[in-house]
Scaffold this motif. Sequence first.
Motif, PDB file in Angstrom:
ATOM      1  N   LEU A 152       1.017  -1.201   0.262  1.00 26.84           N
ATOM      2  CA  LEU A 152       0.077  -0.012  -0.087  1.00 26.84           C
ATOM      3  C   LEU A 152       0.840   1.296  -0.008  1.00 26.84           C
ATOM      4  N   LEU A 153       0.851   1.967  -1.118  1.00 25.54           N
ATOM      5  CA  LEU A 153       1.404   3.335  -1.248  1.00 25.54           C
ATOM      6  C   LEU A 153       0.590   4.485  -1.043  1.00 25.54           C
ATOM      7  N   LEU A 154       0.820   5.202   0.101  1.00 27.39           N
ATOM      8  CA  LEU A 154      -0.468   6.020   0.690  1.00 27.39           C
ATOM      9  C   LEU A 154       0.439   7.510   0.383  1.00 27.39           C
ATOM     10  N   LEU A 155      -0.249   8.267  -0.478  1.00 25.91           N
ATOM     11  CA  LEU A 155       0.332   9.561  -1.113  1.00 25.91           C
ATOM     12  C   LEU A 155      -0.466  10.581  -0.770  1.00 25.91           C
ATOM     13  N   SER A 156       0.099  11.705  -0.056  1.00 30.13           N
ATOM     14  CA  SER A 156      -0.469  13.111  -0.088  1.00 30.13           C
ATOM     15  C   SER A 156       0.114  14.241  -0.546  1.00 30.13           C
ATOM     16  N   SER A 157      -0.711  15.062  -1.353  1.00 33.84           N
ATOM     17  CA  SER A 157      -0.132  16.184  -2.056  1.00 33.84           C
ATOM     18  C   SER A 157      -1.086  17.295  -1.311  1.00 33.84           C
ATOM     19  N   TRP A 158      -1.643  17.345  -0.332  1.00 36.94           N
ATOM     20  CA  TRP A 158      -2.003  18.359   0.232  1.00 36.94           C
ATOM     21  C   TRP A 158      -1.190  19.435   0.771  1.00 36.94           C
ATOM     22  N   GLY A 159      -1.249  20.554   0.311  1.00 38.68           N
ATOM     23  CA  GLY A 159      -0.173  21.719   0.749  1.00 38.68           C
ATOM     24  C   GLY A 159       1.271  21.552   0.244  1.00 38.68           C
ATOM     25  N   VAL A 160       1.221  20.542  -0.818  1.00 42.75           N
ATOM     26  CA  VAL A 160       2.707  20.555  -1.492  1.00 42.75           C
ATOM     27  C   VAL A 160       2.847  21.258  -2.638  1.00 42.75           C
ATOM     28  N   PRO A 161       3.725  22.021  -2.799  1.00 50.54           N
ATOM     29  CA  PRO A 161       3.983  22.793  -4.113  1.00 50.54           C
ATOM     30  C   PRO A 161       3.727  21.920  -5.367  1.00 50.54           C
ATOM     31  N   GLY A 162       3.158  22.494  -6.153  1.00 50.26           N
ATOM     32  CA  GLY A 162       3.116  21.738  -7.550  1.00 50.26           C
ATOM     33  C   GLY A 162       4.179  21.327  -8.070  1.00 50.26           C
ATOM     34  N   ASP A 163       5.267  22.085  -8.410  1.00 44.40           N
ATOM     35  CA  ASP A 163       6.617  21.643  -9.017  1.00 44.40           C
ATOM     36  C   ASP A 163       7.058  20.566  -7.986  1.00 44.40           C
ATOM     37  N   GLU A 164       7.120  20.679  -6.918  1.00 39.45           N
ATOM     38  CA  GLU A 164       7.702  19.669  -6.094  1.00 39.45           C
ATOM     39  C   GLU A 164       7.037  18.321  -6.048  1.00 39.45           C
ATOM     40  N   PHE A 165       5.806  18.306  -6.260  1.00 36.05           N
ATOM     41  CA  PHE A 165       4.853  17.121  -6.470  1.00 36.05           C
ATOM     42  C   PHE A 165       5.102  16.432  -7.750  1.00 36.05           C
ATOM     43  N   GLU A 166       5.028  17.185  -8.743  1.00 37.39           N
ATOM     44  CA  GLU A 166       5.389  16.630 -10.132  1.00 37.39           C
ATOM     45  C   GLU A 166       6.776  16.284 -10.362  1.00 37.39           C
ATOM     46  N   GLY A 167       7.867  16.525  -9.543  1.00 35.81           N
ATOM     47  CA  GLY A 167       8.843  16.220  -9.664  1.00 35.81           C
ATOM     48  C   GLY A 167       9.234  14.847  -8.890  1.00 35.81           C
ATOM     49  N   PHE A 168       8.459  14.497  -7.989  1.00 40.66           N
ATOM     50  CA  PHE A 168       8.408  13.417  -7.238  1.00 40.66           C
ATOM     51  C   PHE A 168       7.745  12.074  -8.028  1.00 40.66           C
ATOM     52  N   THR A 169       6.598  12.705  -8.515  1.00 46.51           N
ATOM     53  CA  THR A 169       5.843  11.661  -9.404  1.00 46.51           C
ATOM     54  C   THR A 169       6.433  11.284 -10.559  1.00 46.51           C
ATOM     55  N   ALA A 170       7.403  12.234 -11.125  1.00 44.89           N
ATOM     56  CA  ALA A 170       7.937  11.722 -12.294  1.00 44.89           C
ATOM     57  C   ALA A 170       9.252  11.016 -12.386  1.00 44.89           C
ATOM     58  N   GLY A 171       9.656  11.002 -10.991  1.00 50.77           N
ATOM     59  CA  GLY A 171      11.136  10.419 -10.845  1.00 50.77           C
ATOM     60  C   GLY A 171      11.007   9.198  -9.747  1.00 50.77           C
ATOM     61  N   PRO A 172      11.023   9.606  -8.301  1.00 47.74           N
ATOM     62  CA  PRO A 172      11.043   8.841  -7.341  1.00 47.74           C
ATOM     63  C   PRO A 172       9.896   7.498  -7.425  1.00 47.74           C
ATOM     64  N   LEU A 173       8.548   8.292  -7.554  1.00 47.16           N
ATOM     65  CA  LEU A 173       7.217   7.626  -7.394  1.00 47.16           C
ATOM     66  C   LEU A 173       7.444   6.314  -8.493  1.00 47.16           C
ATOM     67  N   ARG A 174       7.752   6.613  -9.881  1.00 46.78           N
ATOM     68  CA  ARG A 174       7.877   5.263 -10.502  1.00 46.78           C
ATOM     69  C   ARG A 174       8.684   4.336 -10.162  1.00 46.78           C
ATOM     70  N   ALA A 175      10.112   4.689  -9.424  1.00 53.04           N
ATOM     71  CA  ALA A 175      10.706   3.667  -9.224  1.00 53.04           C
ATOM     72  C   ALA A 175      10.354   2.875  -8.037  1.00 53.04           C
ATOM     73  N   LEU A 176       9.560   3.517  -7.027  1.00 46.13           N
ATOM     74  CA  LEU A 176       9.050   2.861  -5.788  1.00 46.13           C
ATOM     75  C   LEU A 176       7.843   1.965  -6.376  1.00 46.13           C
ATOM     76  N   VAL A 177       7.241   2.542  -7.221  1.00 45.86           N
ATOM     77  CA  VAL A 177       5.874   1.486  -7.634  1.00 45.86           C
ATOM     78  C   VAL A 177       6.751   0.453  -8.347  1.00 45.86           C
ATOM     79  N   ARG A 178       7.500   0.588  -9.125  1.00 43.48           N
ATOM     80  CA  ARG A 178       8.312  -0.610 -10.044  1.00 43.48           C
ATOM     81  C   ARG A 178       8.792  -1.503  -9.054  1.00 43.48           C
ATOM     82  N   ALA A 179       9.656  -1.093  -7.742  1.00 44.66           N
ATOM     83  CA  ALA A 179      10.245  -2.061  -6.829  1.00 44.66           C
ATOM     84  C   ALA A 179       9.117  -2.585  -6.060  1.00 44.66           C
ATOM     85  N   ALA A 180       7.930  -2.060  -5.618  1.00 44.43           N
ATOM     86  CA  ALA A 180       6.995  -2.790  -5.096  1.00 44.43           C
ATOM     87  C   ALA A 180       6.203  -3.840  -5.735  1.00 44.43           C
TER      88      ALA A 180
END
Length: 309
Positions: A140-168
Amino acid sequence: MAVLSPEPHGGRAGALPPRRVLLVSRDAELDSLLARHRIAAHLGELTTVRVVSGGALPDAALVCDDEAATERLLELGVPVVHLTSGHSGAVPSPAPDGRALHRLHRPGWLPGPWPGSGGRPTGILAPARLTGNRTRAGTLLLLSSWGVPGDEFEGFTAGPLRALVRAAVRRTGRCEVVCDTRLAPVRTAVEGLAGPEGVRLSRAADVDVDALHATAAVFLASPTLGALALAQARRAPVVFLPPLGPVQRDLAERVARAVPVPVTTDGEDASSWGSRGEGPWAALDPDLDDLRGAQRVARSLRQLSLAPM
């Protein structure tokens, strides 16, 4: 009053008309949504509603975080318990004036100092059911974007998130990705990583997050109070996703001073996926929090519906 959308945890039928409690939350904020669900689970003898109309007013209301809704209800004469559900860090949370009962979701063990906000700490808002499935599988990967700057969130989803989901998917067979808002960049990130059975993306408002946690073997989560409550209440391991935004970073830093919750960035650290028994919770003094925050708020609502201030 016409009930347009009942809360699933509705009250029992009885000979006398049950008291009615209106439940309000910011459903685009993970902590707010989870707090409403967990408190509603302890209001079994009351009729709980989400949307009302007509001339009749509810006997009381729980408002999670929505200051404007609290103000409107108070102007109508509805008694309100106003709950600040998320971590406010070093900045005071907006709070209603003394006309409402103000409660703060705050673990008893979480280090301060705290800004003055006038609210009474609740302790952990734990799920009503604390048992997990005997056989757990997947992540279970539980992700919150509330209050997170848009560019910071998009940078995470475009990079580390892909690697984490692939590893999971590779390590646990499947990955349930649940986020509170901004589904578009998350969907783009997870597309093509696995077949339809390998990755499922859901909006937190559309699923039972607590039930999904009970079936998962691995729990990766944004640093939020709702996620911490899940893991602590079930004494289960949790691994933080990289903190995004100042509030998540502040919470992660405070947690690190009390319990050793690991943080993962790419999924290659094997310790993120192994079984560690109780996780970090054995290091906590159990007397610092009894996990009954949701019951306390529900009790306040019950009393308020019977004897308004």
